[in-house]
Design a protein around this motif. Structure first.
Motif, short mmCIF file in Angstrom:
data_model
loop_
_atom_site.label_atom_id
_atom_site.label_comp_id
_atom_site.label_asym_id
_atom_site.label_seq_id
_atom_site.Cartn_x
_atom_site.Cartn_y
_atom_site.Cartn_z
N ARG A 106 0.49 -1.04 -0.38
CA ARG A 106 0.13 -0.09 0.26
C ARG A 106 1.29 1.27 0.45
N TYR A 107 0.22 2.21 -0.55
CA TYR A 107 1.17 3.04 -0.44
C TYR A 107 0.38 4.35 1.24
N GLY A 108 0.01 4.18 1.70
CA GLY A 108 -0.34 4.31 3.19
C GLY A 108 0.92 3.80 3.98
N ARG A 109 0.92 4.67 4.95
CA ARG A 109 2.37 4.20 5.87
C ARG A 109 1.90 4.91 7.19
N ALA A 110 2.31 3.82 8.14
CA ALA A 110 2.12 4.62 9.78
C ALA A 110 3.43 4.42 10.43
N ASP A 111 3.29 4.77 11.88
CA ASP A 111 4.84 5.54 12.33
C ASP A 111 5.18 4.42 13.28
N PHE A 123 -2.48 -4.41 7.77
CA PHE A 123 -3.39 -3.88 6.36
C PHE A 123 -2.13 -2.85 6.27
N PHE A 124 -1.16 -2.05 6.48
CA PHE A 124 0.18 -1.66 6.78
C PHE A 124 1.50 -2.61 5.98
N VAL A 125 1.58 -3.18 7.18
CA VAL A 125 2.96 -4.10 7.27
C VAL A 125 3.53 -4.29 6.14
N ARG A 126 4.32 -4.41 4.96
CA ARG A 126 5.17 -4.73 4.30
C ARG A 126 6.17 -5.34 3.00
N ASP A 127 6.11 -5.56 2.02
CA ASP A 127 6.97 -6.80 1.82
C ASP A 127 6.97 -8.06 2.01
N ALA A 128 7.68 -8.44 2.70
CA ALA A 128 7.62 -10.25 2.46
C ALA A 128 7.37 -10.38 4.44
N TRP A 130 4.76 -8.81 4.94
CA TRP A 130 3.29 -9.09 4.81
C TRP A 130 2.80 -9.97 4.62
N LYS A 131 3.57 -11.06 3.59
CA LYS A 131 3.69 -12.21 3.13
C LYS A 131 3.41 -13.43 4.14
N GLU A 132 4.27 -12.88 4.63
CA GLU A 132 4.40 -13.90 5.63
C GLU A 132 3.59 -13.65 6.97
N ILE A 133 3.08 -12.71 7.54
CA ILE A 133 2.19 -12.60 8.47
C ILE A 133 0.92 -12.85 7.69
N ARG A 134 0.29 -13.01 6.40
CA ARG A 134 -0.82 -12.46 5.59
C ARG A 134 -1.11 -14.48 5.85
N THR A 135 -0.46 -15.20 5.78
CA THR A 135 -0.16 -16.48 6.11
C THR A 135 -0.28 -17.39 6.63
#
Length: 524
Positions: A106-111, A123-128, A130-135
């Motif tokens: 996502r373009y959005g980010r949190a501090d 919702f905001f976590v990025r890259d690999a 995100w994939k690991e958490i989603r799994t």
């Protein structure tokens, strides 16, 4: 002399800043991309600063600009940052599915420092990461697990029936209320029990802790509107401006609550097939291999997943329910048809519906799907382009001779797609028949995505849909809804919200007509 020099430096600095903005604001013109002329310095955000509309809904306004109706994309500026609104269906499919590996963030980010619960959630976590958490989280949301949660949801459905009955008894069988609040109490209690194993009791006590914090989270004041605007459209400024999605009070409440429930679950060994079970398992997994790095050693990571489950879960269902009741009050004939379907199923089931039965109610599904078309909870999707090392960047040929640059934000105007006459006949008309078995086949897939599409779609869509259906069944079982003097004739959205919310709320009259009780066979 000194004053003259200072004045000269100030003027020179202002000219330099202005020139820098103007240079950035010529980006799309230089790249040969159709664009909306920006206002100096603030870009295309004037409507936000004037509180005329949210930027998410403004994206849909730009999509609908008749001057741009034949364009595949439109260039815009969030202050000085160039971004693209995607209009072409095939390009949208490319971004969300085909070329997902380049648009997975996502373009959005949190501090990460001031808002660790926002930064670490799915919702905001990025890259690999995100994939690991989603799994890891996906097993909570399978159809089998959702079916197991249904019994717990039914308990909250019964609570909703009792709460409505109490209200009716106090007011001679009918009362006027802001319907979103009742729906939010139901969905708050439902999420609390199916995800955390907690009885939040919002329906019994509207000021219960869980409901108060949920209300605060989605109370779109000017300050909160600014926070969400920065998070989604100026994300590089979240740390500088000290932006928080989850406030300190809410974060403290959630850490305390989830920490207590997890500790209790670990001590008792109880299994409820809910989110807490998954979080406990992740913590055990991390403890079993102390030499290996594991994100579950960070308690805020675990709490963050509970936070997004709670916030997204209750807002999606309560909004869907309240917008559905608004439309059903406007269309009594549709309400009659739906209640007839529900009542017949309840009579067959002795007053309750099995998981299989509620999923088989055809007109209920049609109504909910049409509500999500007219009122998608999140009116836009945001993604960020990322270059792939060793591969050429994507370009927009054959539409334009433009090659994506790393970090370019793209926005998909879901609300506009859902109301485009190119894909929907009479799109402003509420018409559940669009989703009948016969008509559903003609729906253009990318033109209907209330939960997004592709690998980054909403992980909790099954729960959201089931929760909304059960809430409507519980409310319409013995009650009808009608317009009242305070009901808005034409829907107007809150310009401060990043999700769709009715401006001023949805006021309806609830009438206890005892439909099921009157038609159910009496027990001797």
């Amino acid at each position: 002399m000194v004053m003259t020099e200072v004045l000269f430096l100030v003027v020179a600095a202002l000219v330099a800043i202005y020139s820098w903005f103007q240079r950035n604001h010529s980006y799309w013109q230089r790249k040969g991309i159709p664009y909306v002329p920006p206002t100096p310095i603030i870009g295309n955000t004037k409507v936000v600063f004037k509180m005329e509309n949210s930027f998410g809904m403004h994206i849909s306004e730009i999509y609908n600009d008749p001057r741009l109706k034949d364009e595949a994309v439109v260039g815009i500026y969030s202050l000085n940052k160039p971004g693209l609104i995607i209009r072409d269906i095939e390009l949208i499919k490319s971004i969300l599915i085909k070329d997902f590996n380049r648009f997975h963030n996502r373009y959005g980010r949190a501090d990460p420092h001031r808002d660790p619960l926002g930064y670490n959630n799915l919702f905001f976590v990025r890259d690999a990461h995100w994939k690991e958490i989603r799994t890891k989280l996906t097993p909570v949301f399978t159809s089998g697990k959702v079916k197991q949660m249904y019994t717990l949801m039914q308990e909250i459905g019964n609570d909703l029936e009792l709460a409505l009955k109490r209200h009716s008894e106090k007011s001679s069988g009918k009362f006027i209320t802001e319907i979103k609040e009742i729906c939010a109490q139901f969905s708050t209690d439902s999420i609390a029990t199916i995800a955390f194993g907690i009885r939040a009791n919002s329906l019994e006590n509207p000021n219960a802790e869980f409901r108060n914090y949920g209300r605060e989270l989605f109370a779109f004041t000017i300050s909160r509107a600014k926070d969400f605007f920065v998070v989604f459209f100026l994300p590089k400024l979240v740390s500088l401006l000290r932006i928080q999605i989850f406030t300190q009070d809410f974060s403290h409440f959630l850490r305390s609550t989830i920490g207590h429930v997890m500790k209790e679950r670990e001590q008792t060994g109880e299994l409820r097939n809910d989110l807490i079970d998954v979080l406990v398992a992740l913590r055990k997994e991390a403890a079993a291999e102390p030499s290996k790095p594991h994100y579950a050693r960070n308690q805020d990571f675990l709490v963050a997943q509970a936070g997004v489950f709670f916030s997204a879960g209750f807002e999606t269902s309560s909004s869907t329910m309240s917008f559905a009741l608004y439309e059903l009050a406007k269309h009594p004939e549709m309400q009659h048809r739906l209640r007839k379907e529900i009542n017949e199923a309840l009579l067959e089931g002795g007053g309750s519906l099995t998981y299989e039965k509620i999923q088989s109610l055809e007109y209920l599904a049609m109504v909910v799907d049409e509500v999500l078309r007219m009122y998608p909870v999140l009116p836009f999707l945001d993604r960020e382009y990322e270059s792939v090392q060793g591969q050429p960047d994507l370009n927009l040929k054959p539409f334009y001779d433009y090659t994506f640059e790393n970090g370019t934000p793209v926005f998909i105007p879901i609300y506009a797609l859902h109301h485009d006459p190119k894909y929907w006949t009479n799109p402003s008309q509420f018409d559940p028949e669009r989703f009948s078995a016969a008509n559903r086949k003609s729906i253009v897939a990318m033109a209907y995505q209330p939960f997004g599409s592709g690998p980054h779609n909403c992980i909790g869509s099954r729960i959201g849909l089931l929760q909304s259906k059960l809430g409507l069944v519980s409310l319409l079982k013995n009650h009808s809804v009608r317009n009242c003097g305070a009901t808005m004739k034409h829907m107007k959205f809150d310009s401060k919200g990043f999700v769709l919310q009715a401006d001023g709320g949805i006021h309806l009259e609830i009438v206890n007509d005892r439909l099921y009780e009157e038609s159910a066979p009496s027990v001797p």
